[in-house]
Design an enzyme around this catalytic site. Structure first.
Site, mmCIF file in Angstrom:
data_model
loop_
_atom_site.group_PDB
_atom_site.id
_atom_site.type_symbol
_atom_site.label_atom_id
_atom_site.label_comp_id
_atom_site.label_asym_id
_atom_site.label_seq_id
_atom_site.Cartn_x
_atom_site.Cartn_y
_atom_site.Cartn_z
ATOM 1 N N SER A 72 2.820 -1.804 8.619
ATOM 2 C CA SER A 72 1.693 -1.147 7.969
ATOM 3 C C SER A 72 2.187 0.041 7.158
ATOM 4 O O SER A 72 3.216 0.643 7.489
ATOM 5 C CB SER A 72 0.670 -0.681 9.016
ATOM 6 O OG SER A 72 -0.493 -0.176 8.394
ATOM 7 N N ASP A 73 1.457 0.356 6.109
ATOM 8 C CA ASP A 73 1.805 1.515 5.298
ATOM 9 C C ASP A 73 0.543 2.054 4.648
ATOM 10 O O ASP A 73 -0.405 1.306 4.403
ATOM 11 C CB ASP A 73 2.834 1.161 4.226
ATOM 12 C CG ASP A 73 3.466 2.404 3.627
ATOM 13 O OD1 ASP A 73 4.346 2.987 4.285
ATOM 14 O OD2 ASP A 73 3.059 2.816 2.526
ATOM 15 N N GLN A 74 0.565 3.349 4.377
ATOM 16 C CA GLN A 74 -0.581 3.985 3.727
ATOM 17 C C GLN A 74 -0.106 4.807 2.537
ATOM 18 O O GLN A 74 0.876 5.538 2.640
ATOM 19 C CB GLN A 74 -1.333 4.883 4.698
ATOM 20 C CG GLN A 74 -2.588 5.517 4.100
ATOM 21 C CD GLN A 74 -3.314 6.384 5.102
ATOM 22 O OE1 GLN A 74 -2.885 7.491 5.403
ATOM 23 N NE2 GLN A 74 -4.415 5.869 5.647
#
Length: 197
Positions: A72-74
């Site tokens: 996951s990444d933001q």
């Protein structure tokens, strides 16, 4: 709960993502992916978040050849420009000053890789946050109580950072914290993992 047929691995060093995934009540391992998080030339924030989420999941593939791996990444964006993790007080102050009375888009991507079959699911969720007008005193006060230097845009909304916000528009409130659980639950179901059973 019926144990999943493959182990579940979270490819992330983020304690926020670990805490979010733990909400689902499923056992999981943690793997620290080493991924260059630099944007490619002209890469849009949503595309960057998606690419990095895939790279993080793939980084764990060798260590876990038979697993369901979550990456996951933001990426936060203001006027189309990426806001990274500030890293220190001065950068955090500048970011919050720019975000005052403005709308910031948080693009949070999640990927689920079945390393046994190679099947990869990826999806990005967007959260739009309207920030309150923030005075210098407000920003100094916030950062003295909540030094959120490891959060995109320096806004840790799961704690005091919520006081920075005027409005939040999202289909998945957990996306803003860093791992869109609504999307992830659907991905896990497609791999035969039902967290409610």
């Amino acid at each position: 709960m019926i144990p999943p047929s493959l182990p579940i691995v979270l490819a992330s060093t983020s304690r926020y993502r670990r805490e979010l995934l733990a909400r689902l009540g499923i056992p999981f391992d943690v793997f620290a992916p080493h991924v260059d998080e630099s944007a490619l030339p002209g890469e849009e924030p949503a595309a960057l978040a998606l690419r990095l989420s895939r790279l993080k999941a793939q980084a764990a593939q060798r260590a876990y050849p038979r697993a369901l791996i979550i990456g996951s990444d933001q990426v936060a964006a203001l006027d189309g420009a990426t806001l990274g993790k500030p890293g220190d007080y001065a950068n955090a102050f500048r970011q919050l000053e720019r975000m005052s009375a403005r709308q910031v888009e948080f693009h949070t991507a999640v990927s689920l890789l079945n390393s046994a079959t190679g099947a990869l699911q990826s999806e990005a969720t967007i959260v739009r946050v309207r920030f309150r007008p923030l005075s210098e005193e407000d920003i100094h006060g916030y950062l003295s109580k909540e030094p959120a230097f490891d959060c995109a845009g320096a806004a840790r909304v799961e704690s005091l950072g919520i006081a920075l916000c005027e409005r939040i528009d999202s289909e998945d409130p957990t996306a803003l914290i860093g791992l869109p659980l609504i999307t992830l639950v659907s991905m896990l179901q497609r791999e035969g993992v039902y967290v409610l059973r």
